[in-house]
Design a protein around this motif. Sequence first.
Motif, PDB file in Angstrom:
ATOM      1  N   GLY A 172     -10.695   2.962  -1.893  1.00  0.00           N
ATOM      2  CA  GLY A 172     -10.031   2.126  -0.896  1.00  0.00           C
ATOM      3  C   GLY A 172     -10.555   0.707  -0.862  1.00  0.00           C
ATOM      4  O   GLY A 172     -10.268  -0.038   0.074  1.00  0.00           O
ATOM      5  N   GLY A 173     -11.311   0.322  -1.889  1.00  0.00           N
ATOM      6  CA  GLY A 173     -11.898  -1.018  -1.918  1.00  0.00           C
ATOM      7  C   GLY A 173     -11.282  -1.906  -2.976  1.00  0.00           C
ATOM      8  O   GLY A 173     -11.931  -2.831  -3.480  1.00  0.00           O
ATOM      9  N   TYR A 174     -10.036  -1.649  -3.329  1.00  0.00           N
ATOM     10  CA  TYR A 174      -9.382  -2.416  -4.394  1.00  0.00           C
ATOM     11  C   TYR A 174      -8.788  -3.709  -3.847  1.00  0.00           C
ATOM     12  O   TYR A 174      -8.544  -3.843  -2.643  1.00  0.00           O
ATOM     13  CB  TYR A 174      -8.280  -1.578  -5.057  1.00  0.00           C
ATOM     14  N   GLY A 193       0.815  -1.209   0.000  1.00  0.00           N
ATOM     15  CA  GLY A 193       0.000   0.000   0.000  1.00  0.00           C
ATOM     16  C   GLY A 193       0.847   1.255   0.000  1.00  0.00           C
ATOM     17  O   GLY A 193       0.531   2.237  -0.694  1.00  0.00           O
ATOM     18  N   LEU A 194       1.936   1.235   0.749  1.00  0.00           N
ATOM     19  CA  LEU A 194       2.850   2.381   0.786  1.00  0.00           C
ATOM     20  C   LEU A 194       3.503   2.608  -0.570  1.00  0.00           C
ATOM     21  O   LEU A 194       3.780   3.739  -0.968  1.00  0.00           O
ATOM     22  CB  LEU A 194       3.915   2.159   1.858  1.00  0.00           C
ATOM     23  N   LYS A 195       3.741   1.498  -1.300  1.00  0.00           N
ATOM     24  CA  LYS A 195       4.319   1.621  -2.643  1.00  0.00           C
ATOM     25  C   LYS A 195       3.374   2.395  -3.562  1.00  0.00           C
ATOM     26  O   LYS A 195       3.803   3.258  -4.339  1.00  0.00           O
ATOM     27  CB  LYS A 195       4.595   0.235  -3.218  1.00  0.00           C
ATOM     28  N   ARG A 196       2.088   2.110  -3.467  1.00  0.00           N
ATOM     29  CA  ARG A 196       1.099   2.842  -4.270  1.00  0.00           C
ATOM     30  C   ARG A 196       1.068   4.322  -3.879  1.00  0.00           C
ATOM     31  O   ARG A 196       0.984   5.201  -4.746  1.00  0.00           O
ATOM     32  CB  ARG A 196      -0.292   2.231  -4.097  1.00  0.00           C
ATOM     33  N   GLU A 197       1.103   4.571  -2.585  1.00  0.00           N
ATOM     34  CA  GLU A 197       1.097   5.972  -2.124  1.00  0.00           C
ATOM     35  C   GLU A 197       2.323   6.710  -2.645  1.00  0.00           C
ATOM     36  O   GLU A 197       2.251   7.893  -3.005  1.00  0.00           O
ATOM     37  CB  GLU A 197       1.063   6.008  -0.597  1.00  0.00           C
ATOM     38  N   LYS A 198       3.450   6.012  -2.713  1.00  0.00           N
ATOM     39  CA  LYS A 198       4.674   6.618  -3.235  1.00  0.00           C
ATOM     40  C   LYS A 198       4.532   6.970  -4.709  1.00  0.00           C
ATOM     41  O   LYS A 198       4.997   8.026  -5.167  1.00  0.00           O
ATOM     42  CB  LYS A 198       5.853   5.660  -3.034  1.00  0.00           C
ATOM     43  N   ARG A 230       8.133  -1.184  -9.654  1.00  0.00           N
ATOM     44  CA  ARG A 230       7.516  -2.376 -10.238  1.00  0.00           C
ATOM     45  C   ARG A 230       6.231  -2.753  -9.526  1.00  0.00           C
ATOM     46  O   ARG A 230       6.045  -2.515  -8.352  1.00  0.00           O
ATOM     47  CB  ARG A 230       8.491  -3.543 -10.154  1.00  0.00           C
ATOM     48  N   GLY A 231       5.361  -3.389 -10.303  1.00  0.00           N
ATOM     49  CA  GLY A 231       4.166  -3.977  -9.708  1.00  0.00           C
ATOM     50  C   GLY A 231       2.993  -3.043  -9.542  1.00  0.00           C
ATOM     51  O   GLY A 231       1.968  -3.434  -8.999  1.00  0.00           O
ATOM     52  N   VAL A 232       3.111  -1.804 -10.014  1.00  0.00           N
ATOM     53  CA  VAL A 232       2.005  -0.859  -9.889  1.00  0.00           C
ATOM     54  C   VAL A 232       1.658  -0.338 -11.278  1.00  0.00           C
ATOM     55  O   VAL A 232       2.462   0.362 -11.901  1.00  0.00           O
ATOM     56  CB  VAL A 232       2.342   0.315  -8.952  1.00  0.00           C
ATOM     57  N   GLU A 233       0.469  -0.686 -11.787  1.00  0.00           N
ATOM     58  CA  GLU A 233       0.032  -0.212 -13.094  1.00  0.00           C
ATOM     59  C   GLU A 233      -0.879   0.990 -12.914  1.00  0.00           C
ATOM     60  O   GLU A 233      -1.741   1.011 -12.025  1.00  0.00           O
ATOM     61  CB  GLU A 233      -0.697  -1.322 -13.843  1.00  0.00           C
ATOM     62  N   ILE A 234      -0.690   1.988 -13.766  1.00  0.00           N
ATOM     63  CA  ILE A 234      -1.447   3.227 -13.673  1.00  0.00           C
ATOM     64  C   ILE A 234      -2.183   3.462 -14.982  1.00  0.00           C
ATOM     65  O   ILE A 234      -1.614   3.314 -16.063  1.00  0.00           O
ATOM     66  CB  ILE A 234      -0.516   4.426 -13.404  1.00  0.00           C
ATOM     67  N   ASP A 235      -3.446   3.807 -14.884  1.00  0.00           N
ATOM     68  CA  ASP A 235      -4.258   4.146 -16.060  1.00  0.00           C
ATOM     69  C   ASP A 235      -4.683   5.604 -15.901  1.00  0.00           C
ATOM     70  O   ASP A 235      -5.513   5.923 -15.058  1.00  0.00           O
ATOM     71  CB  ASP A 235      -5.473   3.221 -16.136  1.00  0.00           C
ATOM     72  N   VAL A 236      -4.072   6.487 -16.707  1.00  0.00           N
ATOM     73  CA  VAL A 236      -4.328   7.926 -16.583  1.00  0.00           C
ATOM     74  C   VAL A 236      -5.231   8.383 -17.719  1.00  0.00           C
ATOM     75  O   VAL A 236      -4.946   8.147 -18.896  1.00  0.00           O
ATOM     76  CB  VAL A 236      -3.017   8.732 -16.613  1.00  0.00           C
ATOM     77  N   SER A 237      -6.354   9.023 -17.378  1.00  0.00           N
ATOM     78  CA  SER A 237      -7.235   9.625 -18.379  1.00  0.00           C
ATOM     79  C   SER A 237      -7.123  11.147 -18.285  1.00  0.00           C
ATOM     80  O   SER A 237      -6.666  11.694 -17.282  1.00  0.00           O
ATOM     81  CB  SER A 237      -8.682   9.167 -18.185  1.00  0.00           C
ATOM     82  N   PHE A 238      -7.533  11.824 -19.333  1.00  0.00           N
ATOM     83  CA  PHE A 238      -7.318  13.270 -19.455  1.00  0.00           C
ATOM     84  C   PHE A 238      -8.658  13.996 -19.563  1.00  0.00           C
ATOM     85  O   PHE A 238      -9.558  13.561 -20.290  1.00  0.00           O
ATOM     86  CB  PHE A 238      -6.469  13.552 -20.691  1.00  0.00           C
ATOM     87  N   ASP A 279      -5.155  -2.076 -10.974  1.00  0.00           N
ATOM     88  CA  ASP A 279      -4.611  -0.831 -11.519  1.00  0.00           C
ATOM     89  C   ASP A 279      -5.012   0.340 -10.634  1.00  0.00           C
ATOM     90  O   ASP A 279      -6.001   0.268  -9.889  1.00  0.00           O
ATOM     91  CB  ASP A 279      -5.148  -0.576 -12.924  1.00  0.00           C
ATOM     92  N   ILE A 280      -4.255   1.432 -10.753  1.00  0.00           N
ATOM     93  CA  ILE A 280      -4.667   2.699 -10.155  1.00  0.00           C
ATOM     94  C   ILE A 280      -5.257   3.545 -11.274  1.00  0.00           C
ATOM     95  O   ILE A 280      -4.568   3.881 -12.242  1.00  0.00           O
ATOM     96  CB  ILE A 280      -3.487   3.441  -9.497  1.00  0.00           C
TER      97      ILE A 280
END
Length: 474
Positions: free
Chosen positions: A72-74, A27-32, A110-118, A79-80
């Motif tokens: 917070g229910g993932y 979880g801290l990795k995601r926050e980072k 590593r290990g954190v995928e991000i999906d960014v929309s605009f 993905d984020i």
Amino acid sequence: MTNTEVLDDYLESYLKENNIIESREEGLKREKVLSLLNVTLSNFTRAVSDENNYKGKDISCLLIPFGSYGLGGYIRDADIDIVLICPLMVKRKDFFELFPKTLHQLPAIRGVEIDVSFVRLRENSIDQNIDLLDNRYLKGIHDTCKASMDGPRVNRFIKNQIKDEQHVYIFQRGLQCIKHWATMRQMYNKPIGYLNGSSWTLLLLKTYMDVRNTPQLTIYHLICSFFNKWKDWPWPTPVLLTRDIPGENNQRLEYRNLPDFTDAVMPIVTPCYPVSSAAPNVTKATLKIMTREFERAAVILEGRADPKDTIRKLFNPVEYFKRYHDFITIITSSTTQSSYETWQRKMPNIIPQLVQMIEKSPDLKCIQPIIKPKLITLNYRTNEARKALEMGMSVDEAKQLDLNGQFNPGTVNLIYFFIGIQTESSCQCLDISDYVESFEKLLHSRRTKYDDDVRWYVAALKRKKVKDIVFYNA
């Protein structure tokens, strides 16, 4: 400790011990990651300013996480989902050309995928405390931006419904339970006819709104109420999360006038303007499967079994090889990587139409599209072997044809989608040839000039043959 509290403890222990939810370190990795993204946002705005010669102008943008992570229910490895909200001076071209360069400056995590929309709003600056539910921000913006605003707006709506701090935690854990349950029971797939994370969340929110005044609400009580509510819901009665359906300029819309819900089997109306269907691909067959699973879960949770055994049974994976003897198998074959990737995305959206055709048959008792395809890439030596593989023959059968066929080696990519079927006991033979012919015409109509190498074959296969395919090189 009450029985419901014991079950809550077992639910939480199960989620942790089975790695359904992340550890504190993960979880801290995601926050980072989010922290680094926000830090490097200034690099993006500086690049936009330099690119467009905006000297002396302050460009304010905002990154907002939404979806299951935002709530917070993932569950683990999700993905984020993030939306980048920008003022009018930031063009879509800027986002696609300059924002990736900003991401490349981030240290590798590593290990954190991000999906960014605009989203580009018609504002000169973006307020850091923007009210996402204010409809005026949607006026005059591009349809793509309006669609990208829906997820963050729905998230804000959901958060507004859950005021009690302890209830926030209960909802998050309840959502993780429902998502894991739907995954294990093979119903977490929106395109192929079930529901995705957003639609499961809305059903849980509707349940929560019914029980939020319950004294000492627990996770167990929430998910129990969830299964009991939806096993008895009188579909196609629509699920509404607002008293009135919101329209443009605060108008109230009539459900019967919403085009997205014409003939909807499982109508779930999203709560924010512009409203849409959260479950557009559900068919009568997949609704029947889901209802049966709601009933099963309700019976398990209301039973008198040991709490640990109750939780284990609830999350038991469905074994469709035990459930079905016969399968309709849709085989998509291709020789190029681009076609292979394209049709992995396309096929789940088309399969519900075949299900809708077949489910009309009076001889059919049950039909269940399986959510996960089998992907295999194979080498062949002859044209005969390639054709055999494209028609569902086994690797061993194809090798026999290699011995005497016309030598023409190559590689074929195979995508197998399976639909389990169960006929009425009185049925000697289920004839679906007309449906298959119509489906094949539909597939050919979706072909483009870029995928001439793609072929389709619909086969009726027995359980053993399907198992051989599924477990090939597993």
